[in-house]
Enzyme design. Structure first.
Site: not given
Ligand code: SAM
Length: 282
Positions: A30, A85, A105, A137, A155, A157-158, A162
């Site tokens: 990304q 994060d 992650e 993944d 937690d 991404t939209d 991925p």
């Protein structure tokens, strides 16, 4: 002055003035940027979508972590999917009953960059001896691990790029298979005012798999559009109906300091406005 425009919603968006570009890189997964803004301090975006900011991250990370953690009351093994994060990890390590935390992650660059440029997010939690950090993944991991968990926090991404697979029925099924008796699955599920179909789709899938599946709400300023819904799914029908007295006892015993989460806010978060309830019931 440079401007960052968020590319999430057709026909509407938010812009940030970029006081200073801290980091920009195309990882194998990304496009990652971190920049400074006068209102939100440091801001991180992935593929043009705001992920987290120093000013308001506490709201999201406290609610996605402490609501299931205090409802459960005796977490021993937890799994984080995504969360590069480190904000979820920082909140999770505060729970002393936890013996192991597995974090899966997909993008090592997100972790490395956030440790360096958003240090308060993880606040040293990546060095916690209970952590087993896996770069993979999340779908691969939950469909092949034989580890079992009391809490799974997605937690991610939209549901584009991925993160898309982490909103699939097979992912939810694999997470259910990884949960211990009485375990809880929670996940970020977008802002229904702008992503209504995402909520209805997730709700249908989770309700077909879990005895008790619903959503709770939190308004995070940089996730534009009002209430963000967080998915809740468990086969333990009783723990969502915990009393405020019991929650308060657990919260006080934990001595965890929070800036958003309270036992009253925990319970109130499950009361959602009519338009969101209608999206949940499809
Ligand atoms: N709080 C943010 C939100 O609500 O949108 C999410 C923040 S966190 C940075 C999202 C993380 O999910 C990123 O680090 C990204 O690399 C990770 N991610 C995306 N897809 C993934 C996948 N399939 N498996 C594991 N991690 C994934």
């Amino acid at each position: 002055m440079k401007i960052f425009r968020e590319a999430l919603t057709q026909g509407y968006g938010q812009t940030f003035s970029v006081n200073k570009m801290i980091f920009e890189h195309k990882t194998p997964h990304q496009h990652l940027v971190i920049f400074e803004n006068e209102r939100f301090a440091r801001v991180m975006a992935l593929d043009g979508i705001i992920q987290t900011t120093e000013r308001d991250e506490f709201i999201y990370h406290e609610m996605l972590t402490h609501v299931p953690a205090f409802a459960h009351g005796n977490l021993q093994n937890a799994l984080i999917i995504g969360g590069g994060d480190g904000g979820i990890l920082r909140e999770l390590v505060k729970h002393k009953t936890i013996q192991t935390i597995t974090q899966v992650e997909i993008d090592q660059t997100v972790i490395d960059t956030c440790r360096e440029y958003l240090p308060n997010h993880s606040h040293g939690a990546f060095d916690d001896p209970r952590l087993d950090l896996v770069i993979d993944d999340g779908m691969n991991f939950v469909s092949s691990t034989n580890r079992r968990f009391d809490l799974i926090i997605s937690d991610c991404t939209d549901p584009v790029g991925p993160g898309e697979v982490l909103f699939s029925t097979s992912f939810y099924q694999a997470c259910k298979d990884c949960l211990r008796e009485g375990g809880i699955f929670v996940a970020q599920n977008g802002v229904p005012f702008f992503q209504p179909e995402e909520l209805t789709q997730s709700s249908k899938k989770l309700q077909s798999l879990f005895t008790d599946s619903t959503f709770y709400g939190v308004a995070v300023p940089s996730y534009v559009g009002g209430i963000m819904t967080l998915a809740w799914a468990t086969d333990n029908r009783s723990i969502r109906h915990i009393t405020v007295d019991k929650l308060t006892m657990r919260f006080q015993e934990s001595a965890i300091e929070t800036h958003y989460y309270t036992p009253e806010v925990h319970l109130a978060a499950f009361s959602l406005p009519g338009y969101i309830n209608r999206l949940i019931s499809g």
